[in-house]
Scaffold this motif. Structure first.
Motif, PDB file in Angstrom:
ATOM      1  N   LEU A 166      57.674  27.077  20.395  1.00 17.57           N
ATOM      2  CA  LEU A 166      58.447  27.594  21.441  1.00 17.57           C
ATOM      3  C   LEU A 166      58.882  26.397  22.173  1.00 17.57           C
ATOM      4  CD1 LEU A 166      57.088  30.863  22.403  1.00 17.57           C
ATOM      5  CD2 LEU A 166      59.224  30.614  21.433  1.00 17.57           C
ATOM      6  N   ALA A 181      68.546  31.970  28.425  1.00 22.64           N
ATOM      7  CA  ALA A 181      67.995  32.484  27.409  1.00 22.64           C
ATOM      8  C   ALA A 181      66.341  32.033  27.354  1.00 22.64           C
ATOM      9  CB  ALA A 181      68.737  31.980  25.992  1.00 22.64           C
ATOM     10  N   ASP A 182      66.268  30.744  27.897  1.00 21.37           N
ATOM     11  CA  ASP A 182      64.845  30.383  28.009  1.00 21.37           C
ATOM     12  C   ASP A 182      64.168  31.102  29.040  1.00 21.37           C
ATOM     13  OD1 ASP A 182      65.023  28.133  26.318  1.00 21.37           O
ATOM     14  OD2 ASP A 182      65.473  26.740  27.828  1.00 21.37           O
ATOM     15  N   CYS A 184      64.676  34.200  29.660  1.00 23.83           N
ATOM     16  CA  CYS A 184      64.460  35.338  29.349  1.00 23.83           C
ATOM     17  C   CYS A 184      63.266  35.590  28.179  1.00 23.83           C
ATOM     18  CB  CYS A 184      65.724  36.007  28.449  1.00 23.83           C
ATOM     19  SG  CYS A 184      66.989  36.438  29.564  1.00 23.83           S
ATOM     20  N   LEU A 185      63.246  34.650  27.619  1.00 28.81           N
ATOM     21  CA  LEU A 185      62.128  34.650  26.712  1.00 28.81           C
ATOM     22  C   LEU A 185      60.904  34.417  27.425  1.00 28.81           C
ATOM     23  CD1 LEU A 185      63.566  32.337  23.912  1.00 28.81           C
ATOM     24  CD2 LEU A 185      63.088  34.487  23.568  1.00 28.81           C
ATOM     25  N   ASN A 188      59.781  37.832  28.918  1.00 32.51           N
ATOM     26  CA  ASN A 188      59.380  38.728  28.010  1.00 32.51           C
ATOM     27  C   ASN A 188      58.347  38.672  27.581  1.00 32.51           C
ATOM     28  OD1 ASN A 188      60.384  40.894  26.169  1.00 32.51           O
ATOM     29  ND2 ASN A 188      59.810  39.300  24.810  1.00 32.51           N
ATOM     30  N   GLU A 189      57.914  37.226  27.642  1.00 38.97           N
ATOM     31  CA  GLU A 189      56.165  37.149  27.399  1.00 38.97           C
ATOM     32  C   GLU A 189      55.161  37.405  28.489  1.00 38.97           C
ATOM     33  OE1 GLU A 189      55.036  36.538  24.481  1.00 38.97           O
ATOM     34  OE2 GLU A 189      56.904  36.213  23.356  1.00 38.97           O
TER      35      GLU A 189
END
Length: 196
Positions: A166, A181-182, A184-185, A188-189
């Protein structure tokens, strides 16, 4: 109704063994009290039962009822952290609508919450990360995203999920001007392991 002399459990009238601890019922002793006695006059076996329960709670062990179980092992998929759950869509929309101002706040909160969820000895504070990112014209931000990816991988491994690169993905997305986007990732985690 009889009571077990070992653990104090109520027993059926014709019981030969305790249904809770498995101890043999000695019918010659005074197991046949009509009701359990409460207060300071509790029988010795009841006092021992409650003392054992208190000791088990303090030590984290469970009573041995003919089998052994290890209750101290944390099963895979149960790692949780005291971080809030955030709605990704709202975070992205607010970042766009406020021309990135909310994005800076979100970035700040992600750094703080990742420090809580995956602490490291040398992990800098959110203010330090933002200042170093500004001073280095964004280069430190790439480094932080790489480290954040590795920390997310560590969280995934704690939950029994396969790890991936990642950190490298986060840097590639940032170079392509897709830092959101980073975020968001990462969010999300963090949502997956949130206690809230």
């Amino acid at each position: 109704m009889p009571f077990c002399t070992q653990c104090g459990s109520k027993l059926p009238d014709n019981a030969s063994f305790c249904t809770n601890c498995g101890a043999a019922v000695n019918k010659t002793e005074n197991n046949y009290e009509s009701e359990p006695v409460y207060g300071s006059k509790a029988p010795d076996y009841q006092q021992r039962f409650y003392e054992n329960k208190a000791n088990e709670q303090n030590s984290g062990s469970q009573p041995n009822c003919g089998y052994q179980q290890n209750f101290n092992q944390q099963p895979a998929g149960t790692y949780r952290a005291d971080v809030p759950r955030r709605d990704l869509a709202i975070c992205v929309i607010l970042s766009v609508v406020t021309c990135g101002i909310y994005g800076i706040y979100w970035y700040y909160k992600l750094i703080e919450e990742l420090n809580i969820a995956a602490p490291e000895e040398d992990s800098p504070s959110a203010i330090a990360v933002i200042l170093l990112t500004i001073i280095t014209c964004g280069i430190y931000g790439y480094y932080w995203l790489y480290k954040a990816g590795n920390r997310i991988d560590n969280i995934r491994q704690l939950n029994g999920e396969p790890s991936s690169s990642l950190g490298l993905l986060f840097i590639i997305l940032a170079i392509c001007q897709l830092s959101i986007a980073d975020y968001c990732l990462i969010q999300n985690e963090l949502n997956k392991i949130s206690l809230n």
